[in-house]
Design an enzyme around this catalytic site. Structure first.
Site, mmCIF file in Angstrom:
data_model
loop_
_atom_site.group_PDB
_atom_site.id
_atom_site.type_symbol
_atom_site.label_atom_id
_atom_site.label_comp_id
_atom_site.label_asym_id
_atom_site.label_seq_id
_atom_site.Cartn_x
_atom_site.Cartn_y
_atom_site.Cartn_z
ATOM 1 C CB SER A 145 15.377 21.570 22.659
ATOM 2 O OG SER A 145 14.286 22.171 21.994
ATOM 3 C CE1 TYR A 158 12.775 16.618 21.882
ATOM 4 C CE2 TYR A 158 12.126 18.911 22.154
ATOM 5 C CZ TYR A 158 13.004 17.962 21.651
ATOM 6 O OH TYR A 158 14.100 18.359 20.925
#
Ligand code: NAI
Length: 261
Positions: A145, A158
């Site tokens: 990401s 995350y």
């Protein structure tokens, strides 16, 4: 289209929605043979199998939780049993939830790390083992990401998981380059999928995210799938250990876009 992907055996984790679904269908269009991993949502799987077969590819759905060793081993076995090989492993499954860090429970921390980081590790390890045992110069693609480099308040678990994926991928790439096994990350920016559907339905939240994207729009899962196909193809034969950001420029300090600063 990449001719060399035809007939290749591919596993995609978290294939029943969003980016994973688009990647699986793209490999189907390339006439690859695809193991479609899902955890709880098997509803789209049958239609996906039929769609992939209509392109001339093959597909099989396999249930499994990527954070569990036996499930991941079963995915590799399914690729072997159904398609006789494993050439491409796409560790895509991932989860997120928003919690201020001071309130984040150990349980929530572990859940995200287990799926996003440990899941990618297990998928990478098992795939690499299979490739080594069978002398396959395969490739592993991990779904990272932009948050492997951009800190993200309220999503500390995350961001930590994706930061971990970054160095895990770089390390594995270095370790297995001599064997011809390539390991890379894709770093998507904001992509419209079920993971953030609710947020993007709020026009204010959507506009706020769009303002952080120099190209001005939220990406489509297919724009990530095309990156996965390229990375898996022989066109990327000399590429290993990178994160290929597909983010509309989000990682390029958008607040400087107007020349101020
Ligand atoms: P999504 O929620 O549509 O897809 C995630 C998939 O993973 C789902 O199909 C879900 O069932 C599956 N999954 C969750 N836990 C699992 C487990 N334990 N075992 C097996 N499968 C499991 O969301 P999206 O956006 O398609 O996410 C895919 C990947 O892309 C994730 O790793 C996510 O972190 C990453 N990503 C997504 C971005 C976005 O803006 N949508 C941006 C950057 C990265």
């Amino acid at each position: 289209m990449y001719e060399d992907l035809r007939g290749k055996s591919v596993i995609v984790t978290g294939a029943s929605s969003g980016i994973g679904k688009a990647i699986a269908l793209r490999f189907g269009r390339e006439q690859a043979h695809v193991v479609l991993n899902y955890n709880s949502n098997n509803k789209p799987i049958q239609a996906m199998v039929e769609e992939i077969e209509s392109y001339g590819g093959k597909a099989v759905g396999v249930q499994g939780d990527v954070s569990e060793e036996e499930s991941v081993q079963a995915l590799i076995q399914a690729a072997h049993d159904n398609f006789g090989s494993l050439d491409v492993m796409v560790n895509n499954a991932g989860i997120e939830n928003e919690v201020p860090s001071e309130k984040l429970s150990l349980e929530d921390w572990k859940k995200v790390i287990d799926v996003n980081l440990t899941g990618a590790f297990l998928g990478s390890r098992e795939a690499i083992n299979y490739m080594l045992e069978n002398d396959i110069k395969g490739t592993v693609i991990n779904m990272s990401s932009v948050h492997e480099v951009i800190p993200w308040p309220h999503f500390v678990h995350y961001a930590a998981s994706k930061g971990g994926v970054k160095l895990m991928t770089e390390t594995l790439a270095l370790e297995f380059a001599p064997k011809g096994i390539r390991v890379n990350n894709i770093g998507p920016g904001a992509i419209y999928t079920p993971i953030n559907e609710e947020k993007f339905q709020d026009p204010e939240a959507r506009a706020s995210v769009e303002s952080m994207i120099p190209m001005g729009y939220i990406g489509k899962p297919e724009e990530i799938a095309s990156v996965a196909a390229w990375l898996a193809s022989s066109e990327a034969s000399y590429v290993t250990g990178i994160t290929l950001f597909a983010d509309g420029g989000m990682t390029k300090y958008p607040s400087f876009q107007g020349g101020r600063g």
